[in-house]
Design a protein around this motif. Structure first.
Motif, mmCIF file in Angstrom:
data_model
loop_
_atom_site.group_PDB
_atom_site.id
_atom_site.type_symbol
_atom_site.label_atom_id
_atom_site.label_comp_id
_atom_site.label_asym_id
_atom_site.label_seq_id
_atom_site.Cartn_x
_atom_site.Cartn_y
_atom_site.Cartn_z
ATOM 1 N N LEU A 1 0.835 -1.107 -0.059
ATOM 2 C CA LEU A 1 -0.103 -0.577 0.301
ATOM 3 C C LEU A 1 0.966 1.640 0.061
ATOM 4 N N MET A 2 2.100 0.834 0.526
ATOM 5 C CA MET A 2 2.351 1.970 0.761
ATOM 6 C C MET A 2 3.351 2.476 -0.438
ATOM 7 N N ASN A 3 4.057 1.927 -1.055
ATOM 8 C CA ASN A 3 5.464 1.617 -2.023
ATOM 9 C C ASN A 3 4.724 2.188 -3.653
ATOM 10 N N ARG A 4 3.504 0.688 -3.561
ATOM 11 C CA ARG A 4 3.516 0.474 -4.913
ATOM 12 C C ARG A 4 1.788 1.155 -5.824
ATOM 13 N N VAL A 5 0.471 1.615 -4.286
ATOM 14 C CA VAL A 5 -0.193 1.864 -4.877
ATOM 15 C C VAL A 5 -0.450 3.613 -3.932
ATOM 16 N N HIS A 6 -0.678 3.815 -3.125
ATOM 17 C CA HIS A 6 -0.483 5.039 -2.348
ATOM 18 C C HIS A 6 -0.222 5.316 -0.808
ATOM 19 N N PRO A 7 0.343 6.582 -0.342
ATOM 20 C CA PRO A 7 0.722 6.193 0.809
ATOM 21 C C PRO A 7 -0.613 6.598 1.439
ATOM 22 N N ALA A 8 -0.722 7.401 0.263
ATOM 23 C CA ALA A 8 -1.673 8.009 0.922
ATOM 24 C C ALA A 8 -3.310 6.925 2.014
ATOM 25 N N LEU A 9 -3.533 5.920 1.043
ATOM 26 C CA LEU A 9 -3.828 4.748 1.969
ATOM 27 C C LEU A 9 -3.657 3.998 2.360
ATOM 28 N N TRP A 10 -2.557 3.934 2.830
ATOM 29 C CA TRP A 10 -1.719 3.462 3.850
ATOM 30 C C TRP A 10 -2.564 4.297 5.289
ATOM 31 N N ASP A 11 -1.834 5.489 5.546
ATOM 32 C CA ASP A 11 -1.880 6.763 6.438
ATOM 33 C C ASP A 11 -3.702 6.413 7.697
ATOM 34 N N PRO A 12 -4.122 7.064 6.423
ATOM 35 C CA PRO A 12 -5.186 7.593 7.427
ATOM 36 C C PRO A 12 -6.537 6.313 6.736
ATOM 37 N N ALA A 13 -6.401 5.916 6.048
ATOM 38 C CA ALA A 13 -7.396 4.833 5.903
ATOM 39 C C ALA A 13 -7.120 3.260 6.738
ATOM 40 N N ALA A 14 -6.233 3.092 6.063
ATOM 41 C CA ALA A 14 -5.775 1.415 6.440
ATOM 42 C C ALA A 14 -5.728 1.145 7.880
ATOM 43 N N LEU A 15 -4.949 2.568 8.401
ATOM 44 C CA LEU A 15 -4.506 2.146 10.173
ATOM 45 C C LEU A 15 -5.714 2.095 10.653
ATOM 46 N N TRP A 16 -6.719 3.205 10.512
ATOM 47 C CA TRP A 16 -8.100 3.214 10.941
ATOM 48 C C TRP A 16 -9.340 1.680 10.613
ATOM 49 N N VAL A 17 -8.579 1.379 10.017
ATOM 50 C CA VAL A 17 -9.385 -0.485 9.566
ATOM 51 C C VAL A 17 -8.872 -1.166 10.885
ATOM 52 N N LEU A 18 -7.055 -1.000 10.736
ATOM 53 C CA LEU A 18 -6.417 -2.403 11.659
ATOM 54 C C LEU A 18 -7.060 -1.792 13.313
ATOM 55 N N SER A 19 -7.188 -0.626 13.569
ATOM 56 C CA SER A 19 -7.538 -0.629 15.076
ATOM 57 C C SER A 19 -8.433 -0.891 15.202
ATOM 58 N N GLN A 20 -9.779 -0.930 14.318
ATOM 59 C CA GLN A 20 -10.789 -1.362 14.752
ATOM 60 C C GLN A 20 -10.807 -2.412 15.294
ATOM 61 N N PRO A 21 -12.476 -3.315 15.931
ATOM 62 C CA PRO A 21 -12.868 -4.583 16.830
ATOM 63 C C PRO A 21 -12.015 -5.614 15.720
ATOM 64 N N ALA A 22 -12.104 -6.722 15.665
ATOM 65 C CA ALA A 22 -11.768 -7.417 14.733
ATOM 66 C C ALA A 22 -12.352 -8.382 14.324
ATOM 67 N N ALA A 23 -13.421 -8.774 14.630
ATOM 68 C CA ALA A 23 -14.424 -9.468 14.723
ATOM 69 C C ALA A 23 -15.637 -8.891 13.476
ATOM 70 N N ILE A 24 -15.670 -7.345 14.570
ATOM 71 C CA ILE A 24 -16.194 -6.283 13.647
ATOM 72 C C ILE A 24 -16.031 -6.047 11.395
ATOM 73 N N VAL A 25 -15.243 -6.406 11.909
ATOM 74 C CA VAL A 25 -14.016 -6.136 10.441
ATOM 75 C C VAL A 25 -14.644 -7.348 9.707
ATOM 76 N N LEU A 26 -14.443 -8.190 10.140
ATOM 77 C CA LEU A 26 -13.898 -8.920 9.776
ATOM 78 C C LEU A 26 -15.634 -9.438 8.989
ATOM 79 N N LEU A 27 -16.899 -9.254 10.158
ATOM 80 C CA LEU A 27 -18.169 -9.075 9.844
ATOM 81 C C LEU A 27 -18.561 -8.409 8.549
ATOM 82 N N VAL A 28 -18.096 -7.328 8.968
ATOM 83 C CA VAL A 28 -18.387 -6.526 7.430
ATOM 84 C C VAL A 28 -17.371 -6.867 6.110
#
Length: 105
Positions: free
Chosen positions: A57-84
């Motif tokens: 995500l940081m090197n091949r796609v876009h660094p802005a995808l990792w910082d706000p978006a992916a870090l927010w998703v990774l901080s959410q509860p695992a069960a809820i993210v997997l259900l979504v």
């Protein structure tokens, strides 16, 4: 393709139930609600893959995808993210019924 998406959805649902069960067991043992973040669960299961996804995500796609978006998703509860994710995959693989009905010509 619908079959593949529905099977992936089933796999994500099984993982979500496992994560929720582990959180419930830990919550009962600690007498306090415990929700494991996705980053902790993922790094415990496979630390190499989370590093690969972060690098991609940081090197091949876009660094802005990792910082706000992916870090927010990774901080959410695992069960809820997997259900979504399971719900989204099921919606992709869903077969709509015909509008007129089953027995129309």
């Amino acid at each position: 393709m619908r079959f593949v998406f529905r099977m992936l959805s089933l796999g994500m649902l099984v993982l979500a139930i496992m994560a929720a069960t582990l959180d419930a067991i830990q919550s009962v043992a600690a007498s306090a609600p415990i929700l494991t973040p996705l980053a902790v669960a993922w790094s415990a299961a496979s630390p190499e893959s989370i590093a690969f996804v972060a690098d991609t995500l940081m090197n091949r796609v876009h660094p802005a995808l990792w910082d706000p978006a992916a870090l927010w998703v990774l901080s959410q509860p695992a069960a809820i993210v997997l259900l979504v994710v399971a719900l989204l995959l099921w919606m992709i693989g869903y077969k709509r019924r015909r509008f007129a009905g089953r027995f129309t010509a």
